[in-house]
Design a protein around this motif. Structure first.
Motif, PDB file in Angstrom:
ATOM      1  N   UNK A 268      18.451  45.007   1.136  1.00 39.40           N
ATOM      2  CA  UNK A 268      18.075  45.848   2.266  1.00 39.40           C
ATOM      3  C   UNK A 268      17.164  45.089   3.234  1.00 39.40           C
ATOM      4  N   UNK A 269      16.311  44.220   2.678  1.00 45.82           N
ATOM      5  CA  UNK A 269      15.428  43.444   3.542  1.00 45.82           C
ATOM      6  C   UNK A 269      16.202  42.552   4.505  1.00 45.82           C
ATOM      7  N   UNK A 270      17.198  41.859   3.981  1.00 50.29           N
ATOM      8  CA  UNK A 270      18.026  40.999   4.832  1.00 50.29           C
ATOM      9  C   UNK A 270      18.760  41.825   5.875  1.00 50.29           C
ATOM     10  N   UNK A 271      19.360  42.923   5.434  1.00 45.29           N
ATOM     11  CA  UNK A 271      20.102  43.769   6.366  1.00 45.29           C
ATOM     12  C   UNK A 271      19.192  44.357   7.437  1.00 45.29           C
ATOM     13  N   UNK A 272      17.974  44.724   7.068  1.00 45.24           N
ATOM     14  CA  UNK A 272      17.042  45.312   8.039  1.00 45.24           C
ATOM     15  C   UNK A 272      16.636  44.292   9.096  1.00 45.24           C
ATOM     16  N   UNK A 273      16.364  43.060   8.658  1.00 47.05           N
ATOM     17  CA  UNK A 273      15.980  42.014   9.616  1.00 47.05           C
ATOM     18  C   UNK A 273      17.106  41.750  10.614  1.00 47.05           C
ATOM     19  N   UNK A 274      18.320  41.666  10.103  1.00 50.26           N
ATOM     20  CA  UNK A 274      19.468  41.434  10.980  1.00 50.26           C
ATOM     21  C   UNK A 274      19.656  42.612  11.936  1.00 50.26           C
ATOM     22  N   UNK A 275      19.595  43.828  11.405  1.00 45.45           N
ATOM     23  CA  UNK A 275      19.779  45.005  12.252  1.00 45.45           C
ATOM     24  C   UNK A 275      18.719  45.124  13.331  1.00 45.45           C
ATOM     25  N   UNK A 276      17.456  44.898  12.975  1.00 51.99           N
ATOM     26  CA  UNK A 276      16.379  44.987  13.957  1.00 51.99           C
ATOM     27  C   UNK A 276      16.479  43.873  15.002  1.00 51.99           C
ATOM     28  N   UNK A 277      16.894  42.688  14.582  1.00 48.25           N
ATOM     29  CA  UNK A 277      17.059  41.579  15.532  1.00 48.25           C
ATOM     30  C   UNK A 277      18.138  41.898  16.557  1.00 48.25           C
ATOM     31  N   UNK A 278      19.254  42.456  16.099  1.00 46.24           N
ATOM     32  CA  UNK A 278      20.325  42.813  17.021  1.00 46.24           C
ATOM     33  C   UNK A 278      19.900  43.955  17.947  1.00 46.24           C
ATOM     34  N   UNK A 279      19.157  44.908  17.405  1.00 44.50           N
ATOM     35  CA  UNK A 279      18.671  46.004  18.248  1.00 44.50           C
ATOM     36  C   UNK A 279      17.726  45.476  19.325  1.00 44.50           C
ATOM     37  N   UNK A 280      16.840  44.556  18.944  1.00 39.60           N
ATOM     38  CA  UNK A 280      15.910  43.982  19.924  1.00 39.60           C
ATOM     39  C   UNK A 280      16.652  43.190  20.989  1.00 39.60           C
ATOM     40  N   UNK A 281      17.688  42.476  20.584  1.00 45.23           N
ATOM     41  CA  UNK A 281      18.475  41.711  21.545  1.00 45.23           C
ATOM     42  C   UNK A 281      19.067  42.619  22.615  1.00 45.23           C
TER      43      UNK A 281
END
Length: 265
Positions: free
Chosen positions: A218-231
């Motif tokens: 979940x940690x990996x998925x959260x980092x990826x998801x938040x990075x894409x949202x910020x982009x």
């Protein structure tokens, strides 16, 4: 892609987190369903060496993209500050001796109010074809040029008015050109693909683990998801979640309303 970048920040965060976590869950279930029992021992052996490569690829793409978009947001704020400075110079130029400042100040205030309401967000910000703003800028042009053409007005004052007017219209054109810029779609697709590949690979590593242990991904998925949202939140400073502030222009409009530029005349 404009429909995606124009979504609110909350929607982007929730949406990309949901996508990332869904991909992680599907990866765990998919490996169990698709990989034959006799080959499951080889899955961690293949997936583990790929994690550093996929992680580094996503980190590099994300860092470059986010740094570029953050810089573009700062540049957009700079354009607004330049436009506000140009309108302020025109307002002060209208206070020169022999210049009738009231019509110019009224036309300038109308332009500032109209462009903030009609030409600040959405399609009008990138096209610059809003009819109300076009009328306001035309009125400002006619008013300033008519004043500069008066015979009793000296050449320095007339030149200052025309140069200040040109600075206002040029700053507006720079803003419109900046608002029409978009992130290349292939770049975004590559970044999204690298992030999802990282999540899938992480999900494959824990496909044989218990559900509690699987939560580590979940940690990996959260980092990826938040990075894409910020982009996507940063990619559209004229219509997206992080819209550039129009406070500099509003401050000039407030000064015009309060009579600040006419003080001391």
């Amino acid at each position: 892609m404009n429909w995606l970048t124009s979504l609110p920040a909350v929607v982007l965060v929730v949406g990309w987190l949901f996508v990332a976590l869904l991909v992680a869950a599907l990866a765990r279930v998919g490996v169990r369903a698709l990989v034959p029992v006799g080959e499951r021992e080889r899955v961690p052996q293949i997936a583990m060496p790929l994690m550093p490569t996929l992680g580094a690829a996503f980190a590099i793409f994300a860092a470059l993209t986010l740094a570029s978009e953050a810089g573009y947001l700062r540049a957009a704020e700079g354009l607004v500050s330049d436009e506000a400075a140009a309108t302020s110079r025109l307002a002060w130029a209208a206070t020169s001796p022999q210049v009738q400042s009231e019509p110019i100040h009224a036309a300038l205030l109308d332009y500032l109010r109209t462009t903030r309401v009609k030409e600040w967000k959405g399609a009008a910000a990138a096209s610059g074809d809003d009819p109300a703003t076009a009328r306001a800028i035309a009125r400002l042009e006619r008013t300033v040029r008519a004043e500069a053409a008066r015979p009793e007005l000296g050449s320095p004052a007339a030149t200052e008015l025309l140069v200040s007017l040109d600075s206002v219209t040029s700053s507006r054109r720079f803003r419109i050109a900046a608002a029409s810029r978009e992130v290349p779609e292939l770049y975004v697709v590559t970044l999204v693909a690298s992030g999802l590949a990282l999540i899938v690979n992480a999900g494959a590593l824990i496909f044989r683990s218990s559900l509690r242990t699987s939560l580590l991904v979940v940690g990996v998925a959260s980092v990826v998801g938040l990075s894409l949202a910020l982009l996507f939140a940063l990619s559209a400073p004229w219509s997206g979640a992080f819209t550039v502030s129009g406070h500099p222009l509003e401050a000039v409009a407030q000064d015009l309303r309060s009579g600040f530029f006419g003080a001391g005349q």
